[in-house]
Structure formats: C-alpha cells, structure tokens
Design a protein around this motif. Structure first.
Motif, PDB file in Angstrom:
ATOM      1  N   ILE A  36      33.539  57.981  59.917  1.00 55.72           N
ATOM      2  CA  ILE A  36      33.367  57.077  58.776  1.00 55.72           C
ATOM      3  C   ILE A  36      34.742  56.619  58.303  1.00 55.72           C
ATOM      4  N   LYS A  37      34.763  55.564  57.516  1.00 56.92           N
ATOM      5  CA  LYS A  37      36.019  54.969  57.080  1.00 56.92           C
ATOM      6  C   LYS A  37      36.349  55.246  55.627  1.00 56.92           C
ATOM      7  N   GLY A  72      36.401  58.340  42.469  1.00 57.11           N
ATOM      8  CA  GLY A  72      37.276  57.481  43.246  1.00 57.11           C
ATOM      9  C   GLY A  72      36.841  57.444  44.698  1.00 57.11           C
ATOM     10  N   VAL A  73      37.675  56.858  45.543  1.00 57.94           N
ATOM     11  CA  VAL A  73      37.362  56.713  46.961  1.00 57.94           C
ATOM     12  C   VAL A  73      38.621  56.969  47.778  1.00 57.94           C
ATOM     13  N   ILE A  74      38.472  57.730  48.864  1.00 54.76           N
ATOM     14  CA  ILE A  74      39.554  57.913  49.838  1.00 54.76           C
ATOM     15  C   ILE A  74      39.229  57.078  51.065  1.00 54.76           C
ATOM     16  N   LEU A  75      40.166  56.251  51.493  1.00 53.16           N
ATOM     17  CA  LEU A  75      39.968  55.397  52.659  1.00 53.16           C
ATOM     18  C   LEU A  75      40.687  55.976  53.871  1.00 53.16           C
ATOM     19  N   GLN A  76      40.078  55.769  55.018  1.00 50.35           N
ATOM     20  CA  GLN A  76      40.664  56.261  56.276  1.00 50.35           C
ATOM     21  C   GLN A  76      42.056  55.690  56.484  1.00 50.35           C
ATOM     22  N   ALA A  77      42.224  54.402  56.156  1.00 46.62           N
ATOM     23  CA  ALA A  77      43.521  53.759  56.375  1.00 46.62           C
ATOM     24  C   ALA A  77      44.618  54.420  55.567  1.00 46.62           C
ATOM     25  N   ASP A  78      44.274  54.986  54.392  1.00 45.95           N
ATOM     26  CA  ASP A  78      45.290  55.611  53.553  1.00 45.95           C
ATOM     27  C   ASP A  78      45.821  56.905  54.161  1.00 45.95           C
ATOM     28  N   LEU A  79      45.043  57.516  55.038  1.00 41.80           N
ATOM     29  CA  LEU A  79      45.470  58.764  55.653  1.00 41.80           C
ATOM     30  C   LEU A  79      46.374  58.555  56.868  1.00 41.80           C
TER      31      LEU A  79
END
Length: 330
Positions: A225-226, A239-246
C-alpha cells in the motif's frame, strides 16, 4: 409617517419625500445583497442625484432642464459608484417641481432626504440582521470556508460581471456562491449522487501515533500500500504517513546518526496533517476539483472525526471508467 413628519418640519410635502424613498425601502428590505441597495449607494446616490438635479434646473431653465437634470444625476451616481435607482426618481421630482427645493436651499438634499435615507438604512440593517440576512454586504477579508471551487479569483469574477455589464445587478460574492452551488449540483448529477462513502476503501491498515517508523515501513511493504492512516484508540484520524515520505529515510540508512534518529521516531513524528480529509457524504464530483487543485494521491474519508475509509486516484479512475464502453458505443 416619520418621513412625512420630516417633510412637514422642513417645509416639503410628504409626496416629494415618500415617492423616491419608498423605492429605496423596497431595495433595502427586499434585495439587501444587491450592490444598488448598499448604504453608500442609497445615501450618496439619493443625495448626489437630488443635488445635481437642483443645480441643473437652477442654471438651465426651460424645457430641457428636466432631461438634463436626470441625466446628470445618473452620471454623477455612476461616477461616485453610488448607483441607486430611486436617486433618479429624486432627481426627476426635484426637476419637475423645484420651487419647494429652492425655498429650502441645497440643504434639503441632506435634511430631510439624506437623513430619511440614513434612517431607512439603519432600520434595514436591524431588520435584515434579525431575519438572518447579511446587510450591509461586505466581502470577507479572508477566504471563506465554502469558497467557489472554480479556481477563479475575486478579480476574475469581478471581470466577468463587468464583461457582461452585470456589476449593478449582482455582487461578486453572490456570483461566487451561485457558481459554487451550480458546480456542486452539476457534480451531483454527473455521478448520479455518488458520494465518497460509495467508492472508498474501508478495509484499512492503520497505525497509532506511537508506532515506530520501522513497523510502519514493514506494513507498507507487506501489504503493498502507499499510505498508512494514523488513528488514536477511538479511530479518530490524526494524520497520514505516505510511502514516498519513507524513501528519504531509507536513503539515509547508511549514516549512523540517521539510524539512531530513525530508531526514536514514531508515526506521530512523521505523519502528515489530516486537514485534507473529506466527509463521507461529499459528492465525488466535488472531490475531483480538489484532487486537480491539490494534487493529492490519497484522501482520508471521515464521519465526524472518525476515520471510515481512504480514497485514492485509483478509486476515482475506476468510477470514471464505469460505463465507458456503453458511452463509446453510444
């Protein structure tokens, strides 16, 4: 009766006062959002129109005085940005029978005509506030919460009104509200009333604010998932954690200091704000504009403050493609 008393007090008959002010009252009490009904237009329009008409008939006697007086009064109101239709009536009445106005002198335009207009404006302000209408109507300094979603600025809306010569009939804010309502209605019809709740993904993988980033990365990789919504114990969206941020975190793993910092970081430290969440009953057509403007890939869906689902671009594309074969065949 109050206007008639003012007329008698200052030597003018009530006929010459009530006729134009009756039209002023109609605008102030019935169409308070009109640019023609605002206090500046009403007070300055009535006073300037009567004064210009008085000057015109004083210096231009004869059969042309009436037409020149009314035309000059309208020009003066437009120049002062105080266009008010009853001002034309005040100018006409002054030009048709100026004797009483000459006896009272130029002050008759201020008292009782101007004073009576001020009284009407004050009464209209109280009445409209008590009945839930906004008068005098002013544009808010800050962007309203329910602003038009057409991507048009206030200056662009004003330019449209000027292009079609509608500046005296409709205010910028009113036009914006009408366009926003029309846009929402069109979006509702386009997708047959489909809401975010109808197409969202409700089977969610979530984390809490104290979840480690290592665990968050593991969940993203495992479930392919992203995004990962961050919720508290009551499923309230945080809040939301995005794959791109990791990705940046992974790129920095070779540095010892970065590894120590990452070991201490949690989802609550790394998550994005939840201010882009949308209500579950929002029409999908309205959401399309938000996706286009904000470029969001993932949008949380909430019911109140509780997370109930996630919308992605894939969900929107799937909805757009529904019935595409039938439309092509048609």
């Amino acid at each position: 009766m109050g206007l008639a008393y003012l007329g008698a007090l200052f030597g003018l008959t009530s006929f010459y006062l009530v006729a134009p002010l009756g039209a002023t009252a109609v605008l102030l009490f019935c169409v308070p959002n009109s640019p023609l009904a605002q206090p500046w237009s009403a007070v300055v329009g009535n006073i300037s129109a009567a004064l210009v008409a008085l000057i015109a008939v004083w210096y231009i006697p004869g059969p042309w005085s009436v037409g020149i007086a009314v035309g000059s009064a309208i020009t003066a109101m437009m120049f002062l940005r105080a266009l008010h239709p009853p001002g034309g009536a005040a100018a006409l009445l002054t030009a048709l029978n100026p004797e009483l106005a000459f006896e009272a002198g130029p002050w008759f335009t201020v008292v009782p005509l101007g004073a009576a207009t001020v009284v009407l404006v004050l009464c209209a302000t109280v009445y409209n506030r008590l009945t839930g209408r906004n008068y005098p109507f002013r544009l808010p300094k800050e962007k309203p919460e329910h602003a038009p979603r057409l991507g048009l600025s206030t200056d662009q809306l004003s330019g449209l009104l000027e292009r079609y010569n509608q500046t005296t009939n409709l205010g910028v804010a009113d036009m914006g509200r009408l366009l926003a309502a029309a846009e929402a209605e069109a979006a509702q019809h386009r997708f047959n009333g489909t809401t975010c709740a109808d197409i969202m993904t409700s089977d969610l993988i979530t984390v809490n604010p104290m979840t480690s980033l290592k665990e968050a990365a593991r969940l993203l990789r495992k479930h392919r998932i992203k995004s990962l919504p961050v919720v508290d114990a009551g499923d309230t969206l945080q809040g939301v954690i995005l794959q791109a941020d990791l990705l940046g975190m992974i790129a920095a793993q070779g540095r010892p200091l970065a590894r120590k910092q990452q070991a201490r970081q949690t989802a609550g430290d790394f998550m994005h704000s939840a201010n882009q969440a949308v209500p579950h009953d929002l029409p999908v057509g309205v959401l399309l504009n938000r996706l286009a403007e904000q470029g969001s890939d993932v949008i949380p869906v909430v019911k109140g403050t509780q997370l109930v689902g996630i919308l992605t671009r894939t969900d929107i594309m799937r909805l757009l493609l529904q019935g595409s074969k039938e439309r092509v065949a048609a």
